[in-house]
Design a protein around this motif. Structure first.
Motif, PDB file in Angstrom:
ATOM      1  N   PHE A  62      -7.765   1.787  -2.647  1.00 24.95           N
ATOM      2  CA  PHE A  62      -8.607   1.412  -1.504  1.00 24.95           C
ATOM      3  C   PHE A  62      -8.853   2.628  -0.632  1.00 24.95           C
TER       4      PHE A  62
ATOM      5  N   LYS B 212      -5.422  14.216   2.199  1.00 18.31           N
ATOM      6  CA  LYS B 212      -4.038  14.514   1.805  1.00 18.31           C
ATOM      7  C   LYS B 212      -4.021  15.154   0.423  1.00 18.31           C
TER       8      LYS B 212
ATOM      9  N   MET C  22       2.780   1.606  12.542  1.00 17.83           N
ATOM     10  CA  MET C  22       1.732   1.159  11.606  1.00 17.83           C
ATOM     11  C   MET C  22       1.611  -0.360  11.616  1.00 17.83           C
TER      12      MET C  22
ATOM     13  N   MET D 220      -0.099  -1.412  14.769  1.00 17.47           N
ATOM     14  CA  MET D 220      -1.516  -1.025  14.741  1.00 17.47           C
ATOM     15  C   MET D 220      -2.310  -1.978  13.835  1.00 17.47           C
ATOM     16  N   ASN D 221      -1.716  -2.302  12.698  1.00 19.42           N
ATOM     17  CA  ASN D 221      -2.398  -3.249  11.796  1.00 19.42           C
ATOM     18  C   ASN D 221      -2.530  -4.620  12.460  1.00 19.42           C
TER      19      ASN D 221
ATOM     20  N   LEU E 103      -3.795   4.427  -1.811  1.00 21.91           N
ATOM     21  CA  LEU E 103      -4.751   4.905  -0.813  1.00 21.91           C
ATOM     22  C   LEU E 103      -5.570   6.077  -1.345  1.00 21.91           C
TER      23      LEU E 103
ATOM     24  N   ARG F 271       6.184  -3.223   3.034  1.00 15.75           N
ATOM     25  CA  ARG F 271       6.541  -1.814   3.184  1.00 15.75           C
ATOM     26  C   ARG F 271       8.053  -1.666   3.033  1.00 15.75           C
TER      27      ARG F 271
ATOM     28  N   PRO G  65       0.827  -1.215   0.000  1.00 17.16           N
ATOM     29  CA  PRO G  65       0.000   0.000   0.000  1.00 17.16           C
ATOM     30  C   PRO G  65       0.857   1.260   0.000  1.00 17.16           C
ATOM     31  N   GLY G  66       0.282   2.342  -0.477  1.00 20.23           N
ATOM     32  CA  GLY G  66       1.012   3.599  -0.418  1.00 20.23           C
ATOM     33  C   GLY G  66       0.257   4.711  -1.116  1.00 20.23           C
ATOM     34  N   SER G  67       0.896   5.892  -1.118  1.00 23.94           N
ATOM     35  CA  SER G  67       0.292   7.035  -1.803  1.00 23.94           C
ATOM     36  C   SER G  67       0.732   7.064  -3.270  1.00 23.94           C
TER      37      SER G  67
ATOM     38  N   GLY H 146     -10.436   3.681   3.479  1.00 20.17           N
ATOM     39  CA  GLY H 146     -10.682   3.072   4.787  1.00 20.17           C
ATOM     40  C   GLY H 146      -9.463   2.332   5.288  1.00 20.17           C
ATOM     41  N   LEU H 147      -9.718   1.329   6.127  1.00 23.77           N
ATOM     42  CA  LEU H 147      -8.606   0.622   6.769  1.00 23.77           C
ATOM     43  C   LEU H 147      -7.925  -0.354   5.819  1.00 23.77           C
ATOM     44  N   LEU H 148      -6.607  -0.369   5.913  1.00 16.19           N
ATOM     45  CA  LEU H 148      -5.831  -1.302   5.091  1.00 16.19           C
ATOM     46  C   LEU H 148      -6.220  -2.752   5.399  1.00 16.19           C
TER      47      LEU H 148
END
Ligand code: PNS
Length: 166
Positions: A71, A43, A103, A106-107, A38, A89, A9-11, A73-75
């Motif tokens: 996507f 952003k 991160m 948290m995931n 994302l 990552r 995932p990423g921007s 919301g939440l990953l």
């Protein structure tokens, strides 16, 4: 055997050689890799999500083993949707570690079955980030060697329209 499915995932605003290096390295480790952009309304980005997805698709010939999605919301929810258990990552420097560590944990809190796989890009790409590329190119710096040709051209065009709008 169950498929090993991962999400990167990423921007990706925009994608650069550091990202592509990571994709190349992680692709053989998984049966399926989803590069996931994302959708982050909060952003400010240079390229829209649809443009970023399209650019990545142009670079990676999509196959069953490598797909490009977006996507919101939440990953972990997106990972559920595609059946992924791993997040890929990149770690460029120690400075990335703290936020990536948070991160990852948290995931894991959200879904204990999710594992984060950290990968180091090629050493000579460790200083590269989309943020710095935009800043330096916006000021006229030539960073064409850090991006695929088609992305470099789109970046130049976008920065040109931006400055003519101002
Ligand atoms: O390229 P980036 O901006 O460093 O990527 C950050 C990204 C997209 C990986 C992260 O912001 C994310 O996963 N956002 C989705 C929302 C989420 O799940 N947040 C909780 C995990 S900390």
């Amino acid at each position: 055997m169950k498929k090993r499915i991962a999400v990167y995932p990423g921007s990706f605003d925009p994608i650069h050689h550091g990202h592509l290096d990571l994709i190349q390295r992680s692709r053989p480790l998984f049966d399926e890799l989803h590069v996931a952009v994302l959708e982050n309304e909060g952003k400010k980005s240079l390229f829209t999500v649809a443009e970023r997805v399209e650019m990545i698709r142009e670079l990676l010939c999509e196959h069953e083993d490598c797909q490009v999605d977006s996507f919101s919301g939440l990953l972990v929810d997106f990972m559920d949707e595609v059946g992924a258990k791993a997040v890929v990552r990149g770690l460029r420097a120690v400075s990335d570690f703290e936020v990536e560590f948070q991160m990852a944990l948290m995931n894991r809190k959200l879904n204990p079955k999710v594992e984060t796989v950290f990968m180091m890009p090629k050493a000579d790409l460790t200083y590269v980030s989309s943020r710095l590329i935009k800043e330096v190119c916006g000021l006229g710096g030539d960073l064409s060697s850090l991006l695929p040709d088609i992305i470099w051209k789109k970046l130049q065009a976008r920065l040109d329209t931006r400055s003519s709008d101002e």
